[in-house]
Write an enzyme that holds these catalytic residues in place. Structure first.
Site, PDB file in Angstrom:
ATOM      1  N   HIS A  15      27.085  78.696  52.835  1.00  0.00           N
ATOM      2  CA  HIS A  15      27.773  79.457  53.871  1.00  0.00           C
ATOM      3  C   HIS A  15      26.840  80.493  54.497  1.00  0.00           C
ATOM      4  CE1 HIS A  15      32.151  78.529  52.443  1.00  0.00           C
ATOM      5  NE2 HIS A  15      31.318  77.541  52.150  1.00  0.00           N
ATOM      6  N   TRP A 367      27.059  69.494  53.739  1.00  0.00           N
ATOM      7  CA  TRP A 367      26.857  69.448  55.185  1.00  0.00           C
ATOM      8  C   TRP A 367      25.542  70.077  55.613  1.00  0.00           C
ATOM      9  CZ3 TRP A 367      27.432  66.463  58.810  1.00  0.00           C
ATOM     10  CH2 TRP A 367      27.362  66.841  60.151  1.00  0.00           C
ATOM     11  N   ASN A 368      25.123  71.188  55.007  1.00  0.00           N
ATOM     12  CA  ASN A 368      23.829  71.755  55.376  1.00  0.00           C
ATOM     13  C   ASN A 368      22.703  70.764  55.146  1.00  0.00           C
ATOM     14  OD1 ASN A 368      24.860  74.197  56.201  1.00  0.00           O
ATOM     15  ND2 ASN A 368      24.398  75.276  54.320  1.00  0.00           N
ATOM     16  N   SER A 369      22.688  70.129  53.976  1.00  0.00           N
ATOM     17  CA  SER A 369      21.641  69.154  53.666  1.00  0.00           C
ATOM     18  C   SER A 369      21.694  67.975  54.623  1.00  0.00           C
ATOM     19  CB  SER A 369      21.790  68.657  52.222  1.00  0.00           C
ATOM     20  OG  SER A 369      21.514  69.688  51.305  1.00  0.00           O
ATOM     21  N   GLU A 372      20.430  69.141  58.053  1.00  0.00           N
ATOM     22  CA  GLU A 372      18.987  69.358  58.007  1.00  0.00           C
ATOM     23  C   GLU A 372      18.244  68.034  58.023  1.00  0.00           C
ATOM     24  OE1 GLU A 372      19.436  73.503  55.421  1.00  0.00           O
ATOM     25  OE2 GLU A 372      18.695  71.675  54.463  1.00  0.00           O
ATOM     26  N   GLN A 389      31.786  66.093  50.721  1.00  0.00           N
ATOM     27  CA  GLN A 389      30.612  65.238  50.603  1.00  0.00           C
ATOM     28  C   GLN A 389      30.923  63.745  50.705  1.00  0.00           C
ATOM     29  OE1 GLN A 389      28.799  66.723  46.971  1.00  0.00           O
ATOM     30  NE2 GLN A 389      28.797  68.815  47.780  1.00  0.00           N
TER      31      GLN A 389
END
Length: 472
Positions: A15, A367-369, A372, A389
């Site tokens: 976050h 989601w960040n991974s 990215e 996920q």
């Protein structure tokens, strides 16, 4: 008048990262920003700073200051408590602490707060904004697909449909703007379980509060900013209820042109020699290295690490593996001894994924991974653990086609033979591998275009700031 944004987030890395990157973009546009997470997380972000010196000026970015709120566990001891108790026990303390920050007539010489942006899982922030009469927006830190799923779960009758078909995990749902999705691939909080799950109950309750409280929440929210971009989820964005002002402004990632590539430290406590793993990557040709990492929260069990070790040994490819925790089951095989494999406890993931040597990302698909990896053009092998996920992996495999979903056994363990098969699919010379790599390249270009000057997300953020300036 220059606007002063108060950005507030739940104290976890997934976050903090997108909200901090949004903070940099708001500052770049000329606004003042105060960034607030818990005091314990702030201490880990700035370990060398004076812990009593609040607000704390960013040492590199003008107009950005940090003013953390107290959750009652300023020394970080909340880690010993069950997380669902943390949410219930700290709410009043958090709300009281943030109210004193948000209501201040001036913060370190800056004007008073004029607008609040907050992330998911902390609906008490919207209560503070409503009490103070401050306009607000929610930063949705998952894909727009997940926003649509949750929205229709609470508003479109899908809650009952899912419950009535929960015995058939393959039952396919058709939600507006979303590709057909089976019950097993929904966010884990929405999949009914026969046993009582207090953790799930509390988290689902937080989402329910966000989507059903008409006064302050995403169900009828004035603005929802989404860490995604239009081309990636255009069908979802065009199908979301017109009364919701849902705005894609992503991908929210570090940018050397905006933040100078200098951001606070990762709040995960593990550290590693940056020079060592970047030098390791420098030794290998383009698209040859397997990168494995599973986020800042999940720890893999011993059986799974053993299977990873076997697959990496048998693949014959160089690899960089982020292993957190006790490293049980991790075997230091001949690849490590020969220097073709490297085990580390932490890395700057954006830097790793941006390196030309990386050819595949074995990931939990947080989601960040995922974002990215999309922005870096790296194909993925998805091994989801919880929350959003499973849905993210389904999007990667079935919709965007820039990776594959690994199949686990009935015990939830990914076997080495299956991981080897996935690696060969993604990195080999077969037709599907070529298609996956071409799609990964295409999405990288679209992600880059969305945030460049005049791109869709860039314009959306500029117009958002202009609209706020008109109304304050």
């Amino acid at each position: 008048m220059v606007d002063h944004f108060l950005l507030v987030c739940y104290p976890v890395q997934s976050h903090i990262n997108p909200l901090l990157n949004l903070a940099c973009r708001l500052v770049h546009a000329g606004a003042y920003v105060t960034f607030s997470t818990s005091i314990a997380a702030h201490k880990r972000m700035f370990p060398a700073s004076s812990m009593l010196d609040f607000p704390f000026n960013d040492p590199h970015i003008s107009h950005l200051i940090y003013f953390p709120y107290s959750d009652g566990y300023d020394d970080g001891n909340n880690e010993t408590k069950q997380q669902f108790n943390y949410f219930l026990e700290t709410r009043d303390m958090c709300r009281c602490s943030l109210r004193s920050i948000a209501s201040a007539p001036s913060i370190d010489g800056r004007p008073a707060i004029t607008f609040i942006i907050y992330t998911i899982m902390i609906p008490w922030v919207s209560e503070v904004a409503a009490e103070l009469g401050l306009p607000m927006a929610l930063l949705w830190t998952q894909p727009a697909t997940l926003f649509s799923i949750y929205y229709h779960y609470f508003h479109g009758g899908y809650k009952e449909l899912i419950a009535s078909n929960c015995d058939d995990q393959s039952y396919s749902l058709q939600l507006p703007g979303v590709s057909p999705i089976s019950i097993r691939d929904l966010p884990s909080y929405l999949v009914p379980k026969p046993e009582l799950d207090k953790f799930k109950e509390v988290f689902l309750g937080l989402f329910e509060e966000m989507f059903l409280n008409e006064r302050t929440t995403a169900g009828f929210h004035e603005i929802v900013l989404v860490n995604s971009f239009h081309d990636l989820e255009h069908g979802v964005f065009t199908s979301i209820d017109a009364k919701l002002n849902v705005i894609p402004i992503g991908p929210l990632l570090p940018s050397s042109s905006i933040d100078g590539g200098i951001l606070p430290e990762n709040i995960v406590k593990e550290t590693n020699d940056v020079k060592a793993y970047m030098e390791f990557l420098n030794r290998w040709p383009a698209n040859s290295v397997i990168y494995l990492s599973f986020g800042s929260i999940s720890f893999m069990k011993k059986e799974q690490n053993t299977e990873f070790s076997l697959a990496l040994r048998d693949s014959g490819r160089p690899y960089l593996w982020v292993v957190r925790g006790a490293k049980e089951g991790v075997e230091v095989n001949e690849n490590v001894e020969k220097g073709t494999g490297l085990l580390i406890s932490w890395c700057s993931q954006v830097d790793v994924l941006s390196h030309s040597a990386v050819g595949c990302f074995v990931t939990h698909c947080g989601w960040n991974s995922t974002l990215e990896s999309i922005a870096s053009g790296v194909p993925m092998i998805g091994l989801p653990q919880w929350s959003d996920q499973s849905t993210n992996v389904e999007l990667v495999d079935g919709t965007w086609k820039n990776g594959v979903k690994a199949k686990v056994g009935e015990d939830g363990v990914l076997r080495s033979s299956e991981l080897c098969r996935c690696l060969e699919t993604v990195m080999g010379d077969g037709e599907r591998g070529n298609e996956i790599r071409e799609n990964a390249k295409m999405w990288k270009e679209k992600a880059s275009m969305s945030v460049m000057d005049g791109g869709s997300s860039d314009l959306n953020l500029i117009n958002f700031i202009k609209d706020i300036a008109k109304s304050t």
